[in-house]
Design a protein around this motif. Sequence first.
Motif, short mmCIF file in Angstrom:
data_model
loop_
_atom_site.label_atom_id
_atom_site.label_comp_id
_atom_site.label_asym_id
_atom_site.label_seq_id
_atom_site.Cartn_x
_atom_site.Cartn_y
_atom_site.Cartn_z
N ASN A 42 -40.60 107.41 7.44
CA ASN A 42 -39.68 107.25 8.56
C ASN A 42 -38.45 108.12 8.35
N ALA A 43 -37.72 108.35 9.42
CA ALA A 43 -36.46 109.09 9.35
C ALA A 43 -35.54 108.60 10.45
N ASP A 44 -34.25 108.63 10.19
CA ASP A 44 -33.27 108.29 11.22
C ASP A 44 -32.63 109.58 11.71
N TRP A 45 -33.09 110.07 12.81
CA TRP A 45 -32.66 111.38 13.29
C TRP A 45 -31.15 111.42 13.45
N ALA A 46 -30.51 112.39 12.80
CA ALA A 46 -29.07 112.65 12.87
C ALA A 46 -28.26 111.38 12.59
N GLY A 47 -28.73 110.58 11.65
CA GLY A 47 -28.12 109.29 11.36
C GLY A 47 -26.74 109.35 10.73
N SER A 48 -26.44 110.40 9.99
CA SER A 48 -25.13 110.51 9.35
C SER A 48 -24.09 110.96 10.37
N LYS A 49 -23.07 110.16 10.55
CA LYS A 49 -22.02 110.50 11.51
C LYS A 49 -21.14 111.65 11.02
N ILE A 50 -21.16 111.90 9.71
CA ILE A 50 -20.33 112.96 9.13
C ILE A 50 -20.95 114.33 9.32
N ASP A 51 -22.22 114.51 8.91
CA ASP A 51 -22.84 115.83 8.99
C ASP A 51 -24.11 115.87 9.84
N ARG A 52 -24.46 114.75 10.48
CA ARG A 52 -25.61 114.63 11.38
C ARG A 52 -26.95 114.96 10.70
N ARG A 53 -27.00 114.79 9.39
CA ARG A 53 -28.27 114.95 8.70
C ARG A 53 -29.05 113.64 8.78
N SER A 54 -30.35 113.75 8.80
CA SER A 54 -31.23 112.58 8.86
C SER A 54 -31.49 112.07 7.45
N THR A 55 -31.91 110.83 7.38
CA THR A 55 -32.29 110.24 6.10
C THR A 55 -33.77 109.94 6.13
N THR A 56 -34.48 110.40 5.09
CA THR A 56 -35.91 110.13 4.93
C THR A 56 -36.07 108.82 4.19
N GLY A 57 -37.00 108.01 4.63
CA GLY A 57 -37.36 106.80 3.92
C GLY A 57 -38.87 106.69 3.87
N TYR A 58 -39.40 106.29 2.72
CA TYR A 58 -40.83 106.03 2.63
C TYR A 58 -41.11 104.95 1.61
N CYS A 59 -42.25 104.31 1.75
CA CYS A 59 -42.73 103.35 0.77
C CYS A 59 -44.24 103.53 0.64
N VAL A 60 -44.72 103.48 -0.60
CA VAL A 60 -46.13 103.73 -0.88
C VAL A 60 -46.74 102.47 -1.50
N PHE A 61 -47.90 102.10 -0.99
CA PHE A 61 -48.63 100.94 -1.49
C PHE A 61 -49.95 101.40 -2.08
N VAL A 62 -50.31 100.84 -3.22
CA VAL A 62 -51.63 101.06 -3.81
C VAL A 62 -52.28 99.69 -3.90
N GLY A 63 -53.43 99.55 -3.26
CA GLY A 63 -54.11 98.26 -3.25
C GLY A 63 -53.30 97.15 -2.61
N GLY A 64 -52.44 97.52 -1.67
CA GLY A 64 -51.60 96.53 -0.99
C GLY A 64 -50.34 96.15 -1.75
N ASN A 65 -50.08 96.80 -2.88
CA ASN A 65 -48.91 96.51 -3.70
C ASN A 65 -47.94 97.68 -3.66
N LEU A 66 -46.66 97.39 -3.45
CA LEU A 66 -45.64 98.43 -3.40
C LEU A 66 -45.47 99.06 -4.78
N VAL A 67 -45.62 100.39 -4.84
CA VAL A 67 -45.48 101.08 -6.13
C VAL A 67 -44.41 102.17 -6.11
N SER A 68 -43.99 102.61 -4.94
CA SER A 68 -43.01 103.68 -4.88
C SER A 68 -42.26 103.60 -3.56
#
Length: 169
Positions: A42-68
């Motif tokens: 996911n990303a929040d397009w232009a989420g930073s009010k200071i420089d309008r850069r987006s923030t990337t977010g991700y989560c990875v599951f292996v076998g249904g368990n959060l690992v990263s």
Amino acid sequence: MFTPTIKHWAALEQILCYLKGAPRLGIVYRNNGHTRIECFANADWAGSKIDRRSTTGYCVFVGGNLVSWRSKKQNVVSRSSAESEYRAMARSTCEIMWIHHLLSEVGLKYPTPSKLWCDNQAALHIASNPVYHERTKHIEVDCHFIGEKIQENLISTSYVKTGEQLATS
């Protein structure tokens, strides 16, 4: 793990101190009957009010368990929500590749392709369309990278409703 540094050792010590101090707390990993790798990007397009850069977010599951998981500001300003989401997908694909390599190193089997979930229809269309248009020229490297991983059957992309998106940026 390949070339650990003093910073890695310090991080490991911090984790071990936390675990020692909280013996009743922990992370429970369950056998969910599969070893699928799934990633929510996911990303929040232009989420930073200071420089309008987006923030990337991700989560990875292996076998249904959060690992990263990760949340980090992108190093460039995206001109559209599709661009910022696509950059998040590219970064998430790198993490999936790393997890594939790690699991292979320790001899674990996992089914491919890994599922990459995204809540942006335009970004998913770009990923599934091998024809690059002038409108996607500024993210052409990411387009080729993700397209190549789809062709190699390493990942497959799918839509997830925003309300069901597990990654937050």
